[in-house]
Design a protein around this motif. Sequence first.
Motif: not given
Length: 415
Positions: A380, A88-89, A358, A36, A376, A268-269, A383, A265, A86
């Motif tokens: 997110y 890397c946005p 998020v 990332q 990270r 991922a968060a 992003d 995304c 998920r």
Amino acid sequence: MSAPASATIRPREPNPRPEDLVQHAAAFRDRLLDEQEATEERGAYSPETHELFRQAGFYRTLLPRRYGGYEFDVPTFLRVIVEIARGCPGSGWGLCLAAGHGLQIGGLYGEAAQAAAIGPDGDFAAPMRGIPMGTATRTEQGSWRIAGTWDYCSGSPYSTHAILAVRLDEGEGPTGAQGLALVPRADWTLMDDWRHRSFGMRGSGSNSIEVDGAVVPDEFVVRGNPLGFAGKPETPGYRLHGNPMYAGHSMGYLQLEITSVLVGCAYAALDEYERIIRVKRTPGPHGVPRFQTADYQRHWGVASGKISAAEDVLLRSSEFYMELCREAVVDDTGFAPERLMRIHASTHHAVNLAWEAVELLFRTSGTSEGGRNGSRMQRYYRDISTARTNVGLQWETFATALAQEHFGLKADGLV
């Protein structure tokens, strides 16, 4: 209409099932997580990752089988993008807006353009900028001379072509007529003007493209405005391939692309939040892991529910898009604007749910995580915050346009 045998390319082996492709995308998560920071600094995922994406077949997901693609449906493609985002946005955004326009090359362009652009090895990727920022001027030989600079060409670093909206000039200067020009990679210049000025999505490769008088054949320019909801799109690709997906209207589909990245995304968060609350303890001498406390359980649970709901809306909307494509072919009437606009109206709220999740996770992750440069969770938040500034995600404005369409009023600039 059938193409000559020489224009048909067999898919690479092995030819995966849709579920296989989604699982392959999920398997990239750890690699993308590790990359990332470098992806942000570079402004795009690495050449090595691009090659792995290519070998995995992600760029082929929506391309016609006739030219070596998998010709999977839109829901499958979006599930792949959710998994990549998920990890890397920024990478998800870049891949989505390069690979996703296999739908446009497969539908809007005719046999000659498709055979030239996708062949001889079956690879194709292209950003699509639907706002005319340049011109296509007719030459005496019947070709087109393309000139202009188009910003926000997401996914451009590894693309083989670019699909660019142009104002048409057929000898009397530019008129109100528009078209979409297909420009090969050798004929445009990639400008590194995104990563250092963006708050978020720095790894998406959303650079500008400059074209300085490139000449393309007549079949590389199609007439029309891809950003409207009304009318029946001219799709020679449907006649060529017989798949209703290639008879689709771009507008309903383009919104699905962005939503898939932002759902990824948000997941991922959520993954990062779980990591944080498993390792961080509550304050005080008798602190316990935060996941054991009701407050953090509630934060995780609320966010998880919002993200799941957002994904449900995304996938149902993608199925609805496929239904509209089939109906347009069977009835031969094109798309009812209000039904097509429902995809935007619904996915806007899916994006809002992802954003709310998020924001909650960022806010309650703690200053040492969400507030720390390079973390990270901060990435997110940046992003998805940047993505929400996209003009296509301004749900209040679009809600007015939807109501105007429903009540038979003029929705300026949209239909």
